[in-house]
Design an enzyme around this catalytic site. Structure first.
Site, PDB file in Angstrom:
ATOM      1  CG  ASP A 479      81.025  27.751  79.092  1.00 30.41           C
ATOM      2  OD1 ASP A 479      81.529  26.662  78.765  1.00 30.41           O
ATOM      3  OD2 ASP A 479      80.585  28.575  78.264  1.00 30.41           O
ATOM      4  CG  ASP A 547      79.797  26.256  71.845  1.00 36.51           C
ATOM      5  OD1 ASP A 547      78.866  26.316  72.671  1.00 36.51           O
ATOM      6  OD2 ASP A 547      80.947  26.685  72.076  1.00 36.51           O
TER       7      ASP A 547
HETATM    8  C1  GLA Z   1      81.146  28.810  75.304  1.00 32.85           C
HETATM    9  C2  GLA Z   1      79.758  28.199  75.405  1.00 32.85           C
HETATM   10  C3  GLA Z   1      78.780  29.074  74.663  1.00 32.85           C
HETATM   11  C4  GLA Z   1      78.790  30.476  75.236  1.00 32.85           C
HETATM   12  C5  GLA Z   1      80.208  31.035  75.212  1.00 32.85           C
HETATM   13  C6  GLA Z   1      80.298  32.341  75.961  1.00 32.85           C
HETATM   14  O1  GLA Z   1      81.626  28.726  74.022  1.00 32.85           O
HETATM   15  O2  GLA Z   1      79.749  26.903  74.910  1.00 32.85           O
HETATM   16  O3  GLA Z   1      77.479  28.534  74.740  1.00 32.85           O
HETATM   17  O4  GLA Z   1      78.302  30.441  76.554  1.00 32.85           O
HETATM   18  O5  GLA Z   1      81.145  30.134  75.791  1.00 32.85           O
HETATM   19  O6  GLA Z   1      81.580  32.845  75.980  1.00 32.85           O
END
Ligand code: GLA
Length: 730
Positions: A479, A547
């Protein structure tokens, strides 16, 4: 041969199965762009006209011919200083601070295979005879500056790629102030431009408009390709549709800041270009040093925009994505994030995993919250040590328990970031990108580590290996949850290098890790789809698209993402309703059908909260997915209608040989006593018959592709239908 040089005419012609690209070295040593279009042969220099067009400027000093102006001529590599006052690909300053150069052809070489770029991702060839590369050498005598223009031709993939290397072969330093990788000059045309815009949780919505006078650009100054603009652009005839008309595309194989620009000039000519963002970019080259401009993948279609997408899909799927997982079916996963966020322990994870295993899910992903003191998002990034207290066991024990259930085990990491509240930050406050004396800007309460530094990368490599070596981990979600604002590195005095060198550092770290763990499936993520680009796809063959998991919004996000990027990469999950982002409720069937549009399918909800009867539904969903996933990933995509403009959003996937197809339709508008919605299919074998597998009804392909297929009448909002067709003999 795909690349031909005619020494008499000085024409260089690049040929793919359906396209021809041609340039010419003119008598003054400038490279004139002649043609990129439908496959043809011959000399296209007739397309370029010469006339005295006022002679205000633009005639090189040794030419003395007012009918010759680089301000008018279509060029392969326009640079500042040539008299061309349109937007250049290259701007350099010499050691005195003066702008301008004069780059002329000195030679070229043709070789088999695709070129590769040191430190950067690039389209590759598997066999040397499936591709050819061209290197054209240009030189500025005054500065001793050399530019190597690189072209890669993959004829059967119908793509031509471009990149370039700038080398300071002189005796004094030069500074590169602007560096674009590819350019297409059109001598005329009524053209539209399509870009893909959005924001966090609403990425890549298509935007199309006519190219008017002046310049229009999109890009990212965020140090990442970004959730806001995609580094992918289409230019097409104003009248072009999904299925008709001419279209050209550029897809940037780079994950940092970029610029994609179209410019209509005084003669109604259009220049299209793509490359690095100028923002905080100023790259000095000492004698002997070089700078590599990332690759751009180009495609042309005279059969509409849909074909552009299918060319890009195939190229990225087969010649950008690499390694063990490239051609493998991706495991159906369950991710703990939307199910539990930070609120879990080892037992609750196992409860979720047990249900997942029972439903036929294949991979369990423990998302954020498993390391150091990470119970919220304001601490611990940088401290990659397992919180065994929270898990109630070691990571190895947890992975084994999950493996014993029949599931693979995977973890989330965000290695490029650091929390102020972390041991790493306390030990190395100078490892972050931050300006001395200025309070750094925070994003999600975190700072960005300076990955242009080898010592920082080594530390991360060691820490990550420490984690990956201690348990049976088969998947890593990588990420990246903020952009780079304070691009200041303590290790250089040339801060204009930092954003580029950062990206080279990220690629270096990823390369080391995928070499050491070749069978681990790396999934990219950046606050969802903030680094959804062909550069990342070289390292991570799947990427979390957004997301936003609401099925309605996802129709638009996935529709837009599909223009430039293959479905096999597209992470798409079924989540809970009402949706946690927009509170919308959509039927489980529809959530499944929408998530099945992506080739990296999964679930992202607390399965144990579902009513028992949903379990059978999910089992059927997963087995349906297994039956269709090869068509989704390997087939051709037809966008039959748009989620932004139409009452029904429908799409179709067809195996290349036409033997099998799926058509999915989601109802987005309902009215009283309405006529059925008809969906017209594409890409079936003309004259053949197709059996729909659920009902057994046989349909003539010609009728399906002419009058179409009626959806059930009196349906409900968000009702969805998935039809599977198989060609029948006779
Ligand atoms: C980001 C990612 C999510 C999740 C969060 C965790 O927003 O896009 O899918 O993994 O971080 O903190």
């Amino acid at each position: 041969m795909p690349i031909d040089f005619n020494s008499a005419t000085k024409l260089i012609t690049l040929t793919t199965d359906t396209t021809t690209y041609q340039m010419k070295v003119d008598p003054y040593g400038y490279l004139i762009h002649l043609y990129y279009g439908a496959r043809t042969s011959g000399d296209m220099s007739y397309l370029v006209t010469y006339a005295d067009r006022s002679g205000m400027c633009g005639c090189p000093y040794d030419v003395h011919d007012r009918t010759y102006s680089l301000d008018v001529l279509p060029q392969e590599f326009p640079f500042q200083g040539s008299g061309d006052m349109r937007s250049p690909l290259l701007v350099v300053r010499d050691a005195e601070g003066a702008f301008g150069c004069d780059l002329r052809y000195v030679g070229h070489t043709i070789s088999n295979g695709m070129f590769s770029l040191p430190g950067l991702p690039a389209v590759y060839s598997e066999e040397d005879d499936e591709a050819q590369s061209l290197s054209v050498q240009l030189r500025d005598e005054r500065l001793g500056l050399e530019v190597e223009l690189l072209y890669g031709v993959l004829p059967h993939f119908d793509v031509i790629t471009r990149a370039l290397i700038v080398t300071n072969a002189g005796n004094a330093s030069v500074t590169v102030e602007r560096l674009q990788s590819a350019c297409l000059d059109f001598v005329h045309g009524d053209l539209d431009v399509m870009t893909f815009n959005g924001r966090h949780a609403m990425e890549r919505r298509p935007d199309r408009h006519r190219i008017g006078h002046g310049s229009f650009s999109v890009g990212s100054r965020r140090g990442m390709s970004s959730n806001q603009y995609s580094p992918f652009m289409i230019v097409c005839d104003h009248a072009a549709t999904e299925f008709n008309g001419r279209a050209w595309a550029m897809n940037y194989v780079y994950s940092g800041g970029f610029e994609a620009e179209v410019e209509r000039d005084q003669y109604n000519q259009v220049r299209v270009q793509m490359g690095l963002s100028d923002d905080r970019f100023s790259y000095p080259l000492n004698p002997g040093e070089r700078l590599v401009a990332p690759e751009v993948i180009m495609a042309y279609s005279h059969e509409g925009i849909g074909r552009i997408s299918n060319i890009m899909h195939r190229c990225i799927r087969k010649r950008v994505c690499r390694g063990y997982w490239r051609d493998r079916r991706r495991p159906v996963l369950v991710n703990s994030w939307e199910a539990m966020h930070f609120n879990f322990n080892g037992d609750s994870l196992l409860d979720l995993a047990k249900t997942a295993a029972d439903l036929g899910i294949e991979l369990f992903v423990m998302d954020d919250g498993w390391f150091a003191e990470r119970d919220n998002d304001i601490c611990s990034l940088g401290d990659w040590r397992v919180n065994e207290k929270k898990l109630g066991r070691s990571l190895a024990e947890l992975a084994d328990q999950i493996n014993d259930l029949g599931l693979k085990f995977g973890i989330w990491v965000e290695p490029e970031m650091i929390s102020e509240d972390s041991d790493l930050y306390r030990a190395h406050p100078d490892w972050v990108l931050a300006l001395p004396g200025k309070a750094p800007t925070l994003g999600r309460d975190q700072l960005v580590l300076d990955l242009s530094r080898a010592d920082v990368r080594d530390n991360l490599f060691e820490q990550l290996c420490g984690i990956l070596d201690q348990a049976h981990i088969e998947y890593v979600k990588w990420d990246y949850n903020r952009c780079i604002t304070d691009a200041y590195s303590r290790t250089t005095t040339d801060q204009g290098k930092v954003l580029y060198d950062y990206m080279i550092g990220v690629y270096d770290l990823l390369e080391r890790l995928i070499k050491r763990y070749p069978k681990v499936l790396f999934e990219g993520c950046s606050a969802g789809g903030g680094r959804y680009d062909a550069g990342m796809m070289y390292y991570t063959p799947q990427i979390w698209t957004s997301d936003n998991t609401d099925a309605d919004n996802r129709l638009t996000i996935q529709y837009g993402s599909s223009f430039g990027f293959p479905l096999s990469v597209m992470g798409a999950h079924v989540s809970a309703c009402p949706n946690e982002i927009n509170n919308r409720t959509v039927p489980l069937t529809t959530r499944g059908h929408v998530a099945m549009a992506g080739g990296s399918f999964g679930y992202e909800l607390d399965l144990n909260e579902l009513p028992g009867r949903a379990f059978d539904h999910i089992r059927r969903q997963i087995s349906l997915y297994h039956e269709i996933e090869n068509i989704v990933c390997e087939g051709e995509l037809y966008r039959l209608s748009s989620p932004m403009d139409d009452d029904v959003c429908a799409w179709e996937n067809v195996l290349e040989d036409g033997s099998e197809a799926i058509m999915t339709a989601v109802v987005l508008k309902v009215e009283g006593y309405a006529q059925a919605n008809y969906v017209t299919l594409r890409g079936l074998t003309p004259g053949a018959n197709y059996r729909e597998l659920t009902t057994g009804v046989v349909y003539p392909a010609n009728a399906l592709m002419d009058m179409g297929m009626p959806l059930p009448v009196n349906t409900e909002m968000y009702a969805s239908y998935l039809y599977r067709f198989e060609r029948v003999e006779g």
